[in-house]
Design a protein around this motif. Structure first.
Motif, PDB file in Angstrom:
ATOM      1  N   SER A 131      29.141  39.365  37.242  1.00 16.98           N
ATOM      2  CA  SER A 131      30.852  39.962  37.203  1.00 16.98           C
ATOM      3  C   SER A 131      31.408  39.568  38.350  1.00 16.98           C
ATOM      4  N   VAL A 132      32.466  38.908  38.036  1.00 14.59           N
ATOM      5  CA  VAL A 132      33.480  38.612  39.054  1.00 14.59           C
ATOM      6  C   VAL A 132      34.798  39.000  38.796  1.00 14.59           C
ATOM      7  N   GLN A 133      35.745  38.850  39.751  1.00 17.62           N
ATOM      8  CA  GLN A 133      37.332  39.026  39.693  1.00 17.62           C
ATOM      9  C   GLN A 133      37.908  37.746  39.097  1.00 17.62           C
ATOM     10  N   ALA A 134      39.250  38.342  38.417  1.00 16.96           N
ATOM     11  CA  ALA A 134      39.754  37.156  37.863  1.00 16.96           C
ATOM     12  C   ALA A 134      40.248  36.142  39.067  1.00 16.96           C
ATOM     13  N   GLY A 135      40.080  34.752  38.702  1.00 16.32           N
ATOM     14  CA  GLY A 135      40.229  33.669  39.724  1.00 16.32           C
ATOM     15  C   GLY A 135      39.014  33.331  40.447  1.00 16.32           C
TER      16      GLY A 135
END
Length: 122
Positions: free
Chosen positions: A11-15
C-alpha cells in the motif's frame, strides 16, 4: 508447467513507487497483468525474452518498466508515479507458445501466479 510466485505488492500513496517481482522467469513471453474489483483482467506490460521487446498498456507508458533479471531468474515491474487507478491485484503470467511481440491479452497466457496486491491511496 511452472509455478509462478509474485512479490512486492504493498500500500502506497499516490505518486509513490513499487517494484514487483515474479519468479521464475522461464518462457519466452512473460507479462504483468492486473485486475481491480469488478473489472476484467487487463494487460499491463509484456516482454519477449529473445529480443527484450516490450509492450505496455497506454495507461502505464512512461511510468512502468518491465524487465528481466537474468541473474536472479526473475521478472520485474518497476512502477513509478502510481495513481489510485493503478490499485489492483497484479499477476505475473508466462506462456511457452508465444513468440516475438508478446500480446497484452490475458487469454493468451497459460501459466499464472497467485497475484500480489497493490493499493494506491490518494
Amino acid at each position: 508447467q511452472v509455478q509462478l510466485v509474485e512479490s512486492g505488492g504493498d500500500s502506497v500513496q499516490a505518486g509513490g513507487s513499487l517494484r514487483l517481482s515474479c519468479a521464475p522467469s522461464r518462457y519466452n513471453c512473460m507479462g504483468w497483468f492486473r485486475q481491480a474489483p469488478g473489472k476484467e483482467r487487463e494487460g499491463v506490460a509484456t516482454i519477449y525474452r529473445g529480443s527484450s521487446t516490450t509492450n505496455y498498456a497506454d495507461s502505464v507508458k512512461g511510468r512502468f518498466t518491465i524487465a528481466l533479471d537474468n541473474a536472479k531468474n526473475t521478472l520485474t515491474l518497476q512502477m513509478h508515479s502510481l495513481k489510485p487507478e493503478d490499485s489492483a491485484m497484479y499477476y505475473c503470467a508466462q506462456d511457452p507458445s508465444l513468440w516475438g511481440n508478446c500480446p497484452l491479452s490475458p487469454q493468451r497466457y497459460a501459466f499464472w501466479g497467485q497475484g500480489t496486491q497493490v493499493t494506491v491511496s490518494s
